[in-house]
Write a protein that holds these residues in place. Structure first.
Motif, PDB file in Angstrom:
ATOM      1  N   PRO A 166       0.632  -1.026  -0.222  1.00 32.98           N
ATOM      2  CA  PRO A 166      -0.068   0.270   0.019  1.00 32.98           C
ATOM      3  C   PRO A 166       0.473   1.167   0.313  1.00 32.98           C
ATOM      4  O   PRO A 166      -0.159   2.568  -0.271  1.00 32.98           O
ATOM      5  N   GLY A 188      -1.088   0.540  -3.040  1.00 31.65           N
ATOM      6  CA  GLY A 188      -2.350   1.088  -2.439  1.00 31.65           C
ATOM      7  C   GLY A 188      -3.182   0.236  -2.153  1.00 31.65           C
ATOM      8  O   GLY A 188      -3.288  -0.921  -2.783  1.00 31.65           O
ATOM      9  N   GLY A 190      -7.457  -0.371  -2.770  1.00 33.76           N
ATOM     10  CA  GLY A 190      -8.568   0.226  -3.337  1.00 33.76           C
ATOM     11  C   GLY A 190      -9.424   0.480  -2.786  1.00 33.76           C
ATOM     12  O   GLY A 190      -9.884  -0.983  -1.466  1.00 33.76           O
ATOM     13  N   LYS A 298      -6.809   2.758   5.033  1.00 35.47           N
ATOM     14  CA  LYS A 298      -7.842   2.968   3.897  1.00 35.47           C
ATOM     15  C   LYS A 298      -8.797   3.941   4.007  1.00 35.47           C
ATOM     16  O   LYS A 298      -9.871   4.758   3.548  1.00 35.47           O
ATOM     17  N   PHE A 301      -8.982   7.204   2.897  1.00 33.41           N
ATOM     18  CA  PHE A 301      -9.552   6.817   1.317  1.00 33.41           C
ATOM     19  C   PHE A 301     -10.675   6.995   1.735  1.00 33.41           C
ATOM     20  O   PHE A 301     -12.113   7.988   0.365  1.00 33.41           O
ATOM     21  N   LYS A 365      -8.081   8.997  -6.787  1.00 33.49           N
ATOM     22  CA  LYS A 365      -6.917   7.796  -7.173  1.00 33.49           C
ATOM     23  C   LYS A 365      -6.640   6.206  -6.101  1.00 33.49           C
ATOM     24  O   LYS A 365      -6.556   5.019  -7.253  1.00 33.49           O
ATOM     25  N   TYR A 366      -7.311   6.246  -5.779  1.00 31.19           N
ATOM     26  CA  TYR A 366      -7.392   5.157  -5.065  1.00 31.19           C
ATOM     27  C   TYR A 366      -8.477   4.402  -4.784  1.00 31.19           C
ATOM     28  O   TYR A 366      -8.880   3.464  -4.419  1.00 31.19           O
ATOM     29  N   VAL A 371      -6.616   0.743  -8.333  1.00 33.09           N
ATOM     30  CA  VAL A 371      -5.988  -0.049  -7.236  1.00 33.09           C
ATOM     31  C   VAL A 371      -5.803  -1.338  -8.488  1.00 33.09           C
ATOM     32  O   VAL A 371      -4.799  -1.559  -8.940  1.00 33.09           O
TER      33      VAL A 371
END
Length: 384
Positions: A166, A188, A190, A298, A301, A365-366, A371
């Motif tokens: 990650p 990363g 997701g 996580k 995000f 982005k994540y 991912v």
């Protein structure tokens, strides 16, 4: 080229209600893309009766002056061997895929390229332990067992076609002791949420009636005590400010529970559904989780996908994705510093709006689709 990919993990990858939904999100995304071939739950005690489960744990007990502890999952070499046996039995008795993804270091597949998704390596834990720093996760496991586990983990890494991690923090750790550091990739991990469309009205409501949100299973490791202290210091300065906590209540020290119960502005939750969590993200203003030890996190995000600025801590992986005064802040795990950063978030509506907008940008982005797309491009390149 359409590949057939098998997914191996410890636990049921089709259960969306576990604290970390990474296996579920990965499995469902691969299935949606038409790439998922088979899934395998390598947990050797899964689906067994209570007595069998209890007896199967006995070899993994150890004793110290503070009591008896159970070593779960593949940290203990015996647990790893049991998981490995189940994984290889499944592999040999089923049609072969083109590639394999394992969540964790579960087995070595000599006939098929495999890629392991590893959120934390044992070397990082060992380094912290030897530096006499607390991880709040694996501190009671004997160093000798961690050393054995590192050797197993390293062997799995050496034979893997690729290693997905990650954060740069973990990538650098793994690169320091394997022979092919170029096959370690920072991808990363997701998250499942699409970014929301925030109206001016929603942002105003969040700004004027702030709700702080903490989501973390391991409360003390995630800094829950520092958050509570910070909230007590700041709540009277802000009209209608509330603190919403989602954690495993059973693992909290009694004094922390008492502190929470004494504050009427605190909402306290334990087991919630994914839908309830989504509603909490949407109805909160700021995500606060100054974790003491964090390979990635996580939930940061997930919160940012809903436009929440985030407050983490100034170590581990968190400074990689939280930029001060851009999408949040990274103070030390100190209630006074956390208090000051909360004030910074709500300094002005323009500040809040900017932080919220940038948080959404970082979260995009994540997303799990992005991912997984990056993982697949690596798999296509390194499976041949």
């Amino acid at each position: 080229m359409m590949r057939k990919i098998d997914l191996y993990c410890e636990g049921d990858c089709w259960d969306p209600k576990v604290w970390s939904a990474t296996p579920y999100e990965l499995a469902t995304t691969l299935k949606k893309l038409g790439l998922l071939h088979n899934t395998c739950n390598v947990n050797p005690i899964e689906n067994q009766n209570f007595i069998t489960q209890y007896l199967s744990k006995l070899p993994y007990l150890y004793f110290d002056k503070k009591g008896v502890y159970t070593l779960r999952n593949s940290i203990h070499p015996r647990c790893y061997r049991a998981c490995e046996k189940k994984a290889l039995e499944f592999y040999e008795s089923n049609p072969k895929p083109d590639s394999i993804i394992t969540i964790g270091h579960l087995a070595i597949f000599h006939k098929t390229p495999y890629f392991t998704l590893q959120d934390l390596d044992t070397n990082t834990v060992l380094r912290w332990r030897k530096e006499r720093k607390t991880t709040y996760m694996l501190d009671r496991i004997p160093i000798s067992i961690l050393e054995e586990n590192k050797k197993i983990q390293q062997e799995v890494y050496e034979n893997a076609a690729g290693i997905f991690v990650p954060s740069e923090w973990i990538r650098k750790s793994i690169c320091s002791y394997i022979s092919e550091p170029q096959k370690v990739f920072t991808t990363g991990i997701g998250h499942r949420y699409s970014t929301v469309n925030l109206t001016e009205e929603i942002l105003r409501e969040r700004f004027e009636n702030p709700v702080l949100l903490f989501v973390g299973k391991d409360g003390i490791r995630k800094g829950i005590d520092a958050v509570i202290e910070a909230f007590q210091q700041i709540k009277d300065e802000f009209k209608n400010m509330k603190l919403r906590i989602v954690t495993n209540q059973e693992s909290l020290p009694k004094q922390v529970k008492k502190s929470i119960n004494r504050i009427p502005e605190v909402e306290f939750y334990s087991n919630i559904s994914p839908e309830e969590l989504s509603d909490m993200y949407m109805s909160s203003s700021l995500f606060v989780m100054p974790s003491r030890f964090e390979p990635f996190g996580k939930v940061f995000f997930e919160a940012m996908a809903f436009g929440l600025p985030v407050i983490g801590a100034n170590h581990c992986a968190m400074p990689e994705f939280i930029t001060n005064n851009y999408n949040g802040y990274t103070p030390s795990v100190n209630s006074e510093e956390i208090t000051e950063k909360i004030k910074q978030v709500f300094k002005s509506f323009e500040t809040y709006r900017k932080l919220s907008k940038n948080a959404i940008s970082v979260s995009e982005k994540y997303r799990v689709e992005n991912v997984v797309a990056e993982m697949l491009s690596i798999i296509d390149k390194y499976s041949n």
